[in-house]
Design an enzyme around this catalytic site. Structure first.
Site, short mmCIF file in Angstrom:
data_model
loop_
_atom_site.label_atom_id
_atom_site.label_comp_id
_atom_site.label_asym_id
_atom_site.label_seq_id
_atom_site.Cartn_x
_atom_site.Cartn_y
_atom_site.Cartn_z
N HIS A 144 -1.48 8.27 1.09
CA HIS A 144 -2.06 7.49 -0.01
C HIS A 144 -0.94 6.87 -0.84
O HIS A 144 -0.97 5.67 -1.16
CB HIS A 144 -2.93 8.42 -0.86
N GLU A 145 0.06 7.66 -1.17
CA GLU A 145 1.19 7.15 -1.97
C GLU A 145 1.97 6.09 -1.19
O GLU A 145 2.40 5.08 -1.73
CB GLU A 145 2.13 8.28 -2.37
N HIS A 148 0.31 2.85 -1.40
CA HIS A 148 0.61 2.16 -2.66
C HIS A 148 1.92 1.38 -2.52
O HIS A 148 2.04 0.26 -2.98
CB HIS A 148 0.76 3.16 -3.80
N GLU A 231 -6.87 2.01 -5.95
CA GLU A 231 -7.02 3.39 -5.48
C GLU A 231 -7.85 3.43 -4.20
O GLU A 231 -7.50 4.12 -3.24
CB GLU A 231 -7.68 4.27 -6.55
#
Lengths: 413, 184
Positions: A144-145, A148, A231
């Site tokens: 997930h990071e 980003h 997100e």
């Protein structure tokens, strides 16, 4: 993936221009009030000036300020090999350079990524997260990071944050200025013109006050919309990178059900950067349609991820999203190309549960390790944790009374 | 005069356009090459880890000589492979031998408690994951590159500078397709 990044850029530019328009309009109106009919442009210049100064500050080491303010410490492979390996795996998967890895010595489970370019990006996770998650879940969070970073979200969140900051600053200065000048009674400035002009001035003044109150609210809503959307996209990206949405879903579930106190070092500005909102509301859960929240509700994110049963592409995520939320997709249509990406099978070990005490024990160990404790195992099997401020190079085992040598202390990084 | 200016402008624009596409192609091709070398790096790392693993586990698993031999043999075959097909076959066999080994480890609680073994196991698990992620990312990059070389108008420039389509990294056997085991 490039389509997504490009579409992301376009959407962000639209949102940012909207925020810029709000900022400039606010500057113009305030200028009109303070400096008379021709003062609108002075207001514009002031608004732009504030914006440029804030941008310069945050671009000269904003990520370092952020990491320092969250008390994140850079770590090496030895401190937590699994974390390091998982970050490396995800960097390979996303074809990005290896980011710097930080650990925050805090028992609340959370994580964030920062850095404006992939080349200078950093990933920070809390000790609480490392202690509670299994390997697949940690992988989901790191993916997930990494998404980003891959989607260039950090740059846009930073830029939008600055814009928001400028708007808030400008309206605060104006409202306070109004308040004090009305206290001291120096209202002559505003009624300098003739009688008709005075009335026009008064209307102008009311408009300006309304604008100063409304503009920050508008900007906040835009900012939160931007942040929530990103997100979701990062979740979709994580599923695509790992081919295993259940990993992130499991991690989010564990984080949501966590009972430890909220992250000590988070603040309002850094909140959108974290994987889940670091602020816990007392007693009640977040409402589904909460406009003023930086993150989508966790339960919804979990449901969407768990509903991806056909594949791990953005299209699969978007289908699942529409099904769960009954709304249009969050994924830009350019990224919805047909991709055939199979899911991984769940590893058998993923179902194994760890006892809570053991998890907490691990959290403590990770925090000690990050803080420079030295771990020794005595010949009798006792584990010794030597604090970093321990003087001397020998230590006595409290159980078998053997004298143990401490390894030479490494210079602190 | 005006016509000349227009022609010059069109030519300049065309050149900028071609340069842009050419650079994009180069970037994508470098990414493909880079992903390929990642796979190589990780395969090599797996070879380096195996003696370590065997050494740590040997003392605990006296009765599993066959498994160790299979791993060692697969490793030396993989290291000695000359061609790409040979290598991918041998690497596949090595992967299978390792996943079999990881299943057997479950029967040896002593070994699973050994700190040394745990750290080797973590490294090996991670390397297996990295191999599969590197392969995944290589295939992604090849897809982007091939799309660019085949789609209009970039296919014209690709043809001019002879950018040729790359092959995907296909898997040898069905068992190879499975996830690398992740253990704790």
């Amino acid at each position: 993936m490039w389509e997504l990044i490009r579409a992301n850029k376009r959407n962000s530019i639209v949102l940012m221009s909207l925020m810029a328009a709000v900022l400039l309009l606010l500057g113009f109106i305030i200028g009109l009030v303070f400096f008379g009919p021709d003062g609108g442009f002075i207001g514009l210049i002031i608004a732009t000036g504030i914006w440029i100064i804030l941008t310069l500050i945050s671009f000269s080491g904003g990520d370092q300020i952020l990491l320092a303010s969250s008390k994140a410490r850079p770590v090496t492979h030895d401190v937590h090999p699994q974390l390091f390996n998982v970050v490396e795996e995800m960097a390979i998967s996303a074809a990005l350079p290896m980011p710097k890895v930080y650990i925050i010595a805090d028992p609340a489970p959370n994580a964030f990524a920062t850095g404006r370019k992939p080349q200078t990006a950093s990933v920070a996770v809390t000790a609480g997260l490392l202690g509670r998650l299994n390997r697949d879940e940690l992988q989901g969070v790191i993916a997930h990071e990494m998404s980003h970073i891959l989607h260039r979200d950090i740059l846009f969140v930073t830029l939008a944050g600055i814009m928001l900051g400028s708007i808030v600053l400008l309206s605060q200065v104006f409202l306070r200025g109004m308040f004090y000048s009305s206290m001291t009674g120096s209202r002559r400035r505003y009624s300098a013109g003739g009688r008709g002009g005075g009335q026009a001035q008064l209307i102008m003044l009311i408009i300006a006050i309304a604008a100063a109150i409304l503009a920050p609210i508008m900007a906040y809503l835009l900012y939160f919309a931007l942040s929530r959307r990103r997100e979701y996209l990062a979740d979709a990206g994580a599923a695509r990178l790992t081919r295993y949405p259940e990993g992130l879903a499991g991690a989010l579930e564990k984080i949501a059900n966590d009972k430890s106190p909220q992250l000590a070092t988070a603040n309002k500005v850094t909140a959108p950067m974290y994987i889940v909102n670091p602020f816990k509301k007392k007693g009640k859960r977040m409402k589904l349609s909460d406009l003023s929240s930086t993150h989508p509700p966790i339960s919804e994110r979990i449901k969407i991820l768990r509903n991806m049963t056909h594949g791990a592409s953005f299209k699969d995520y978007s289908d699942s999203y529409s099904k769960i939320t009954h709304t249009k997709t969050v994924v830009p249509s350019a990224a919805l190309t047909k991709e055939d990406i199979a899911l991984r099978k769940a590893p058998a070990e993923a179902k194994k549960k760890q006892r809570l005490e053991k998890q907490l024990h691990q959290v403590g160990d990770i925090m000690r390790r990050v803080n420079g404790f030295i771990f020794l195992t005595c010949l009798c099997g006792l584990k010794l944790k030597v604090p970093p401020n321990f003087k001397g190079n020998k230590v006595k085992c409290p159980r078998c009374k053997r004298i143990l040598d401490l390894p030479p202390s490494k210079p602190k990084t | 005069m005006l016509a000349l200016i227009i022609i010059a402008a069109v030519v300049v624009l065309l050149i900028i356009f071609v340069i842009g596409i050419y650079n994009a192609l180069i970037r994508l091709r470098n990414q493909v090459d880079n992903s390929w070398s990642q796979i190589d790096v990780q395969l090599k790392r797996r070879h380096d880890l195996i003696p370590n693993l065997v050494e740590t586990a040997k003392g605990y698993m006296k009765h599993e000589r066959g498994t160790f031999e299979a791993i060692t043999k697969a490793r030396s075959q993989a290291m000695g492979a000359k061609t790409v097909t040979e290598a991918s076959k041998a690497e596949g066999a090595l992967g299978e031998a390792l996943s079999k080994f990881m299943l057997i480890v479950e029967n040896y609680p002593d070994l699973k408690a050994n700190q040394n073994f745990l750290s080797v196991q973590e490294e090996l698990t991670s390397t297996e994951n990295k191999i599969s992620f590197a392969r995944q990312s290589y295939n992604d990059q090849v897809l982007f590159f091939n799309n660019k070389t085949q789609m209009f108008p970039s296919n014209i420039i690709a043809g001019m500078f002879s950018f040729t389509k790359r092959d995907f990294f296909e898997l040898e056997s069905a068992t190879e397709r499975e996830v690398p085991k992740v253990s704790f």
